[in-house]
Scaffold this motif. Structure first.
Motif, PDB file in Angstrom:
ATOM      1  N   ALA A 244       0.860  -1.177   0.000  1.00  0.00           N
ATOM      2  CA  ALA A 244       0.000   0.000   0.000  1.00  0.00           C
ATOM      3  C   ALA A 244       0.899   1.230   0.000  1.00  0.00           C
ATOM      4  N   VAL A 245       0.608   2.172  -0.871  1.00  0.00           N
ATOM      5  CA  VAL A 245       1.419   3.386  -1.012  1.00  0.00           C
ATOM      6  C   VAL A 245       0.590   4.582  -0.555  1.00  0.00           C
ATOM      7  N   LEU A 246       1.154   5.392   0.345  1.00  0.00           N
ATOM      8  CA  LEU A 246       0.450   6.560   0.865  1.00  0.00           C
ATOM      9  C   LEU A 246       0.989   7.824   0.209  1.00  0.00           C
ATOM     10  N   GLU A 256       7.357  11.730  -6.471  1.00  0.00           N
ATOM     11  CA  GLU A 256       6.365  11.282  -7.440  1.00  0.00           C
ATOM     12  C   GLU A 256       6.941  10.209  -8.356  1.00  0.00           C
ATOM     13  N   ILE A 257       8.238  10.288  -8.649  1.00  0.00           N
ATOM     14  CA  ILE A 257       8.868   9.250  -9.465  1.00  0.00           C
ATOM     15  C   ILE A 257       8.817   7.900  -8.745  1.00  0.00           C
ATOM     16  N   VAL A 258       9.049   7.909  -7.430  1.00  0.00           N
ATOM     17  CA  VAL A 258       8.947   6.659  -6.672  1.00  0.00           C
ATOM     18  C   VAL A 258       7.534   6.101  -6.777  1.00  0.00           C
ATOM     19  N   ALA A 259       6.538   6.985  -6.636  1.00  0.00           N
ATOM     20  CA  ALA A 259       5.148   6.541  -6.760  1.00  0.00           C
ATOM     21  C   ALA A 259       4.880   5.983  -8.160  1.00  0.00           C
ATOM     22  N   ALA A 267      -0.510  -6.233  -7.067  1.00  0.00           N
ATOM     23  CA  ALA A 267      -0.786  -6.205  -5.631  1.00  0.00           C
ATOM     24  C   ALA A 267      -0.321  -4.901  -4.988  1.00  0.00           C
ATOM     25  N   THR A 268      -0.582  -3.786  -5.671  1.00  0.00           N
ATOM     26  CA  THR A 268      -0.173  -2.473  -5.170  1.00  0.00           C
ATOM     27  C   THR A 268      -1.344  -1.514  -5.300  1.00  0.00           C
ATOM     28  N   ARG A 269      -1.623  -0.766  -4.213  1.00  0.00           N
ATOM     29  CA  ARG A 269      -2.755   0.155  -4.207  1.00  0.00           C
ATOM     30  C   ARG A 269      -2.333   1.455  -3.522  1.00  0.00           C
ATOM     31  N   PHE A 270      -2.886   2.564  -4.010  1.00  0.00           N
ATOM     32  CA  PHE A 270      -2.476   3.894  -3.569  1.00  0.00           C
ATOM     33  C   PHE A 270      -3.605   4.562  -2.780  1.00  0.00           C
ATOM     34  N   PHE A 271      -3.223   5.164  -1.645  1.00  0.00           N
ATOM     35  CA  PHE A 271      -4.181   5.792  -0.739  1.00  0.00           C
ATOM     36  C   PHE A 271      -3.742   7.223  -0.427  1.00  0.00           C
ATOM     37  N   GLY A 272      -4.710   8.136  -0.302  1.00  0.00           N
ATOM     38  CA  GLY A 272      -4.376   9.479   0.134  1.00  0.00           C
ATOM     39  C   GLY A 272      -4.832  10.547  -0.827  1.00  0.00           C
ATOM     40  N   ALA A 313      -2.475  10.299  -9.079  1.00  0.00           N
ATOM     41  CA  ALA A 313      -3.724  10.230  -8.320  1.00  0.00           C
ATOM     42  C   ALA A 313      -3.780   8.932  -7.518  1.00  0.00           C
ATOM     43  N   PRO A 314      -4.346   8.979  -6.310  1.00  0.00           N
ATOM     44  CA  PRO A 314      -4.505   7.751  -5.519  1.00  0.00           C
ATOM     45  C   PRO A 314      -5.656   6.910  -6.051  1.00  0.00           C
ATOM     46  N   ASP A 315      -5.620   5.621  -5.737  1.00  0.00           N
ATOM     47  CA  ASP A 315      -6.767   4.757  -6.039  1.00  0.00           C
ATOM     48  C   ASP A 315      -7.907   5.032  -5.066  1.00  0.00           C
ATOM     49  N   VAL A 316      -7.550   5.330  -3.829  1.00  0.00           N
ATOM     50  CA  VAL A 316      -8.533   5.627  -2.786  1.00  0.00           C
ATOM     51  C   VAL A 316      -8.255   7.026  -2.265  1.00  0.00           C
TER      52      VAL A 316
END
Length: 349
Positions: A244-246, A256-259, A267-272, A313-316
């Motif tokens: 999970a990435v915040l 942002e490059i890391v993101a 199996a990777t999801r973005f939050f925030g 953009a985050p997924d959530v």
């Protein structure tokens, strides 16, 4: 007598005095500095096609009339960057930077993130309930040398090694306080978590590929150039664990490059929150002496060739609710933990 920078010619004719002004020519060294700057921007700027260069040059010459030194040119650079909508680039002159401050950006209101950033956070690794590994990866300003980047990458990896990452069933990578710096030590430092492979690249405005970045045997490569020299002190048996990435509105530039490097990973999801919006690649060009023009000239893509403009953009979407002193009360961490309970490992390349 005060230098006016203008030659005033007064012509008397009968009873009427007529005056006109003629601009003093720029000294050769000053004109060369300005011309080279404009040529570099016209050649390399990502938004160079959106500008009428004949008109822009004319306006710039008007604004710099009478300048007798490079220092007197400096106020025009923010204006030029504004015309190119480049708030990621800058001019460096005698150790100071001159750039366009984009006042159109909305004011960032997340007090918790701003206060945490003001404390200049470091890398933090811990184990959360349920055997979820957590790494706070802030911005890393490693300096310009390869050795400095290699040392910085070792700091990140050593922080992971002290935890024994194999004990974690999944991971939270917290980029909320990552406001940029050097991408190589960040990605090499977390290589034990995300595994080797192609992560992303730079493309021009037409989508033509430029440099690409990879992880190979735990080290960061830009094309075929090996940047870091880490010895894998804590090899992990599995690099396909859920992540999970915040994100926050202060995740910027190399953060942002890391993101982006994690986008498209199974199996990777973005939050925030949506990130700051500096998803362009900068290149520095020498003008003279220690003066450099840093220009946003490339766009960034993930492993699936998706271009990210203007931000990530985050997924959530979760705005606010950050608590960096007590992660059990942090809304973004809570949402990530809920998803990780049911997330399944995915295959990585």
């Amino acid at each position: 007598m005060k230098k006016l920078g203008l030659l005033v010619l007064c012509i008397a004719a009968t009873q009427v005095a007529q005056c006109q002004t003629t601009a003093t020519p720029l000294p050769d060294s000053v004109k060369t500095f300005l011309d080279k700057s404009l040529t570099l921007l016209e050649t390399y700027s990502l938004e160079r096609g959106a500008v009428n260069w004949a008109e822009l040059r004319q306006t710039v010459y008007q604004k710099t009339q009478g300048a007798q030194s490079v220092r007197e040119l400096l106020p025009v650079y923010p204006y030029v960057f504004e015309q190119l909508k480049d708030d990621h680039g800058w001019l460096t002159y005698k150790g100071k930077t001159y750039k366009w401050r984009n006042t159109a950006r909305p004011t960032y209101a997340n007090t918790a993130v701003k206060e945490a950033l003001a404390k200049k956070p470091g890398v933090l690794v811990k184990m959360l309930p349920g055997n979820v590994g957590y790494i706070q990866l802030p911005g890393i300003n490693a300096g310009g040398s390869l050795q400095q980047m290699r040392d910085a990458a070792k700091v990140v990896q050593d922080s992971l090694c002290r935890l024994n990452p194999d004990q974690a069933k999944s991971w939270i990578i917290d980029l909320r306080l990552n406001d940029g710096g050097a991408m190589a030590p960040m990605l090499a430092g977390i290589a034990p978590l995300i595994g080797d492979g192609y992560l992303g690249g730079f493309v021009d405005k037409d989508g033509k590929p430029d440099q690409q970045w990879y992880l190979k045997q735990g080290n960061f490569y830009m094309d075929t150039m090996r940047v870091t020299t880490l010895q894998n002190r804590c090899p992990i048996k599995r690099t396909d664990k859920p992540v999970a990435v915040l994100l926050s509105g202060r995740t910027a530039s190399s953060g942002e490059i890391v993101a982006i490097s994690l986008k498209g990973r199974p199996a990777t999801r973005f939050f925030g929150e949506p990130t700051y919006g500096a998803t362009t690649a900068n290149e520095s060009y020498k003008i003279s002496g220690s003066s450099y023009l840093t220009i946003a000239g490339m766009q960034e893509t993930d492993r699936n060739k998706v271009v990210y403009r203007p931000n990530v953009a985050p997924d959530v979407l979760i705005t606010g609710g950050d608590n960096f002193t007590d992660l059990s009360k942090d809304a973004k961490v809570t949402a990530a933990l809920k998803w990780l309970k049911t997330a399944k490992p995915g295959k990585t390349k």
